[in-house]
Design a protein around this motif. Sequence first.
Motif, PDB file in Angstrom:
ATOM      1  N   ARG A  59       0.882  -1.185   0.071  1.00 44.24           N
ATOM      2  CA  ARG A  59       0.006  -0.084  -0.205  1.00 44.24           C
ATOM      3  C   ARG A  59       0.831   1.275  -0.028  1.00 44.24           C
ATOM      4  O   ARG A  59       1.798   1.264   0.816  1.00 44.24           O
ATOM      5  CB  ARG A  59      -0.835   0.117   1.395  1.00 44.24           C
ATOM      6  N   LEU A  60       0.480   2.146  -0.911  1.00 42.89           N
ATOM      7  CA  LEU A  60       1.247   3.427  -1.026  1.00 42.89           C
ATOM      8  C   LEU A  60       0.225   4.587  -0.157  1.00 42.89           C
ATOM      9  O   LEU A  60      -0.842   4.783  -0.766  1.00 42.89           O
ATOM     10  CB  LEU A  60       1.566   3.862  -2.372  1.00 42.89           C
ATOM     11  N   ARG A  61       0.792   5.329   0.639  1.00 40.03           N
ATOM     12  CA  ARG A  61       0.273   6.246   1.250  1.00 40.03           C
ATOM     13  C   ARG A  61       0.906   7.601   1.005  1.00 40.03           C
ATOM     14  O   ARG A  61       1.894   8.020   1.609  1.00 40.03           O
ATOM     15  CB  ARG A  61       0.094   6.101   2.669  1.00 40.03           C
ATOM     16  N   PRO A  62       0.882   8.227  -0.048  1.00 40.77           N
ATOM     17  CA  PRO A  62       1.500   9.523  -0.517  1.00 40.77           C
ATOM     18  C   PRO A  62       1.621  10.599   0.502  1.00 40.77           C
ATOM     19  O   PRO A  62       0.766  10.848   1.517  1.00 40.77           O
ATOM     20  CB  PRO A  62       0.580  10.067  -1.286  1.00 40.77           C
ATOM     21  N   LYS A  63       2.766  11.124   0.984  1.00 41.38           N
ATOM     22  CA  LYS A  63       3.124  12.087   1.890  1.00 41.38           C
ATOM     23  C   LYS A  63       3.728  13.379   1.197  1.00 41.38           C
ATOM     24  O   LYS A  63       4.293  13.255   0.002  1.00 41.38           O
ATOM     25  CB  LYS A  63       3.982  11.742   2.743  1.00 41.38           C
ATOM     26  N   MET A  64       3.575  14.421   1.732  1.00 39.94           N
ATOM     27  CA  MET A  64       4.211  15.825   1.204  1.00 39.94           C
ATOM     28  C   MET A  64       5.691  15.727   1.415  1.00 39.94           C
ATOM     29  O   MET A  64       5.870  16.345   2.530  1.00 39.94           O
ATOM     30  CB  MET A  64       3.538  16.904   1.531  1.00 39.94           C
ATOM     31  N   ASP A  65       6.311  14.549   1.175  1.00 35.82           N
ATOM     32  CA  ASP A  65       7.733  14.201   1.523  1.00 35.82           C
ATOM     33  C   ASP A  65       8.640  14.063   0.624  1.00 35.82           C
ATOM     34  O   ASP A  65       8.456  12.976  -0.292  1.00 35.82           O
ATOM     35  CB  ASP A  65       7.662  13.252   2.539  1.00 35.82           C
ATOM     36  N   PRO A  66       9.405  14.923   0.004  1.00 33.14           N
ATOM     37  CA  PRO A  66      10.261  14.663  -1.154  1.00 33.14           C
ATOM     38  C   PRO A  66      11.123  13.352  -1.003  1.00 33.14           C
ATOM     39  O   PRO A  66      11.266  12.802  -1.928  1.00 33.14           O
ATOM     40  CB  PRO A  66      11.176  15.890  -1.129  1.00 33.14           C
ATOM     41  N   ASP A  67      11.602  13.018   0.097  1.00 28.92           N
ATOM     42  CA  ASP A  67      12.352  11.799   0.414  1.00 28.92           C
ATOM     43  C   ASP A  67      11.453  10.533  -0.122  1.00 28.92           C
ATOM     44  O   ASP A  67      12.107   9.619  -0.749  1.00 28.92           O
ATOM     45  CB  ASP A  67      12.792  11.646   1.658  1.00 28.92           C
ATOM     46  N   GLN A  68      10.027  10.640   0.269  1.00 32.60           N
ATOM     47  CA  GLN A  68       9.356   9.657  -0.203  1.00 32.60           C
ATOM     48  C   GLN A  68       9.376   9.377  -1.550  1.00 32.60           C
ATOM     49  O   GLN A  68       9.316   8.303  -2.355  1.00 32.60           O
ATOM     50  CB  GLN A  68       7.929   9.773   0.368  1.00 32.60           C
ATOM     51  N   TRP A  69       9.228  10.444  -2.410  1.00 29.11           N
ATOM     52  CA  TRP A  69       8.912  10.444  -3.829  1.00 29.11           C
ATOM     53  C   TRP A  69      10.307  10.005  -4.575  1.00 29.11           C
ATOM     54  O   TRP A  69      10.283   9.326  -5.786  1.00 29.11           O
ATOM     55  CB  TRP A  69       8.324  11.709  -4.328  1.00 29.11           C
ATOM     56  N   ARG A  70      11.350  10.639  -4.014  1.00 26.68           N
ATOM     57  CA  ARG A  70      12.940  10.199  -4.685  1.00 26.68           C
ATOM     58  C   ARG A  70      12.734   8.805  -4.586  1.00 26.68           C
ATOM     59  O   ARG A  70      13.351   8.006  -5.462  1.00 26.68           O
ATOM     60  CB  ARG A  70      13.791  11.001  -4.059  1.00 26.68           C
ATOM     61  N   TRP A  71      12.408   8.036  -3.360  1.00 29.71           N
ATOM     62  CA  TRP A  71      12.619   6.669  -2.908  1.00 29.71           C
ATOM     63  C   TRP A  71      11.856   6.008  -4.033  1.00 29.71           C
ATOM     64  O   TRP A  71      12.183   4.905  -4.451  1.00 29.71           O
ATOM     65  CB  TRP A  71      12.330   6.461  -1.580  1.00 29.71           C
ATOM     66  N   LEU A  72      10.494   6.281  -4.099  1.00 32.16           N
ATOM     67  CA  LEU A  72       9.567   5.528  -4.959  1.00 32.16           C
ATOM     68  C   LEU A  72      10.028   5.751  -6.588  1.00 32.16           C
ATOM     69  O   LEU A  72       9.984   4.668  -6.900  1.00 32.16           O
ATOM     70  CB  LEU A  72       8.165   6.347  -4.869  1.00 32.16           C
ATOM     71  N   LEU A  73      10.513   6.892  -6.813  1.00 27.17           N
ATOM     72  CA  LEU A  73      11.128   6.886  -8.228  1.00 27.17           C
ATOM     73  C   LEU A  73      12.231   5.928  -8.473  1.00 27.17           C
ATOM     74  O   LEU A  73      12.142   5.190  -9.346  1.00 27.17           O
ATOM     75  CB  LEU A  73      11.411   8.319  -8.611  1.00 27.17           C
TER      76      LEU A  73
END
Length: 424
Positions: A76-90
Amino acid sequence: MKVAVIGAGIVGVATAYELALRGVEVTLIEAHEGAGLATSFANGGQLSACEVAPWAGPEIPGLILRWLGRDDAPFRLRPKMDPDQWRWLLRFLMRCRASARHERIPPNLELALLTRERMASYEAGFRNEGRTLDFDRRQKGILRIFSSAHAVRAGAAEMETMTRLGVEQQLLTPAECVRIEPALASALQRGEIAGGLYSPSDASGDAHLFSKQLADAAILRGVTFLSDTTVEGLVARAGRVHGVATSRGVIDADAVVVSAGAGTTALLKPLGFRTWIYPVKGYSVTLPAPEGNAPEVSITDEARKIVISRLGGHLRAAGQAEVGGYDLTLEPARANSVLDALTSLLPQVAPRAGQAEFWCGLRPMTPDGSPVIGRLEPLSNLFINSGHGTLGWTLGAGSATLLADLICGGLPQLDVSPFSITRF
């Protein structure tokens, strides 16, 4: 030499112990009241050298889309306003290629086999001292079961890679799976097993008990264990780390090792390091084993995405992967989905479901499924040993050995470069 090790999970405790074996003066710092009380507390229990392939693979993007919106989804992905999360996901999605997955298997496997060797050495050392390293170890292998012919073929292809690297696996028919583990008889009757892979040299055990006993052994070897101690930051200047600022004051050190699991990123970010470690929440359930028909062999159910281990008189099942930040709230629906998966595979467990104990923890994951081990240049005396994800139990002692050799100026037993932070 004085070395401060931050974090007393499996990896941090093993690092402190390996350094103590080399005569180093070690201070082990832990926020909790004892060792192995965070991510190492109630994991799936598998020591699984034959299951070191990264999560990222070509099937994952499709599965994520299929599971969107499901509370009980294995991922499950729970998007956050967190640049680290999006960089990790990419980065994670970029690794969802068969070639990328296979690239990581050899270094992870070498590290897992070194862990086996070191753990056997620990146990021998305990025996020589008239003690026992008792962590409910069960040396009965790990059985992966598949629900479709397609999944069996994919597992067989991975087995060929493992065989080439010198690790034994056996491709099994459905009936042979039940001969290995009779507790699966009802799953066979329901037509849920299309085949399996058996790794006889793998094992299972209680990671928390192991961490606690190894920490006690480290203390006997002179390690200072500061529990209930919050790390507030690292004291660095002039290209070196000079100590660790804690709730007890500054701990001076000639070298510092960060093995803080999901907390590693926050500790190192003020010094300008991007670790590429992000938390992935997992759940487990532990309950009394049913009498007479409980599994003895550790099981990985590839369809249900759970692992099951026998720990003394109990069974533990673990699963779920949630990329949603650092929230440790235990959600009943997701916890119960692990229990439901367990009881659907093993209906004989259902009468004990009312005694289930639930737990969740944050696995420190890297996008490529390998830990980060080594020196953090340009600081000459700062080291990292973190990012093991679901493999902390499987890779921990080997990782500790490599890092202890590196700190003490020796030649590590394996090439450390595949685990360097510079690979990102």
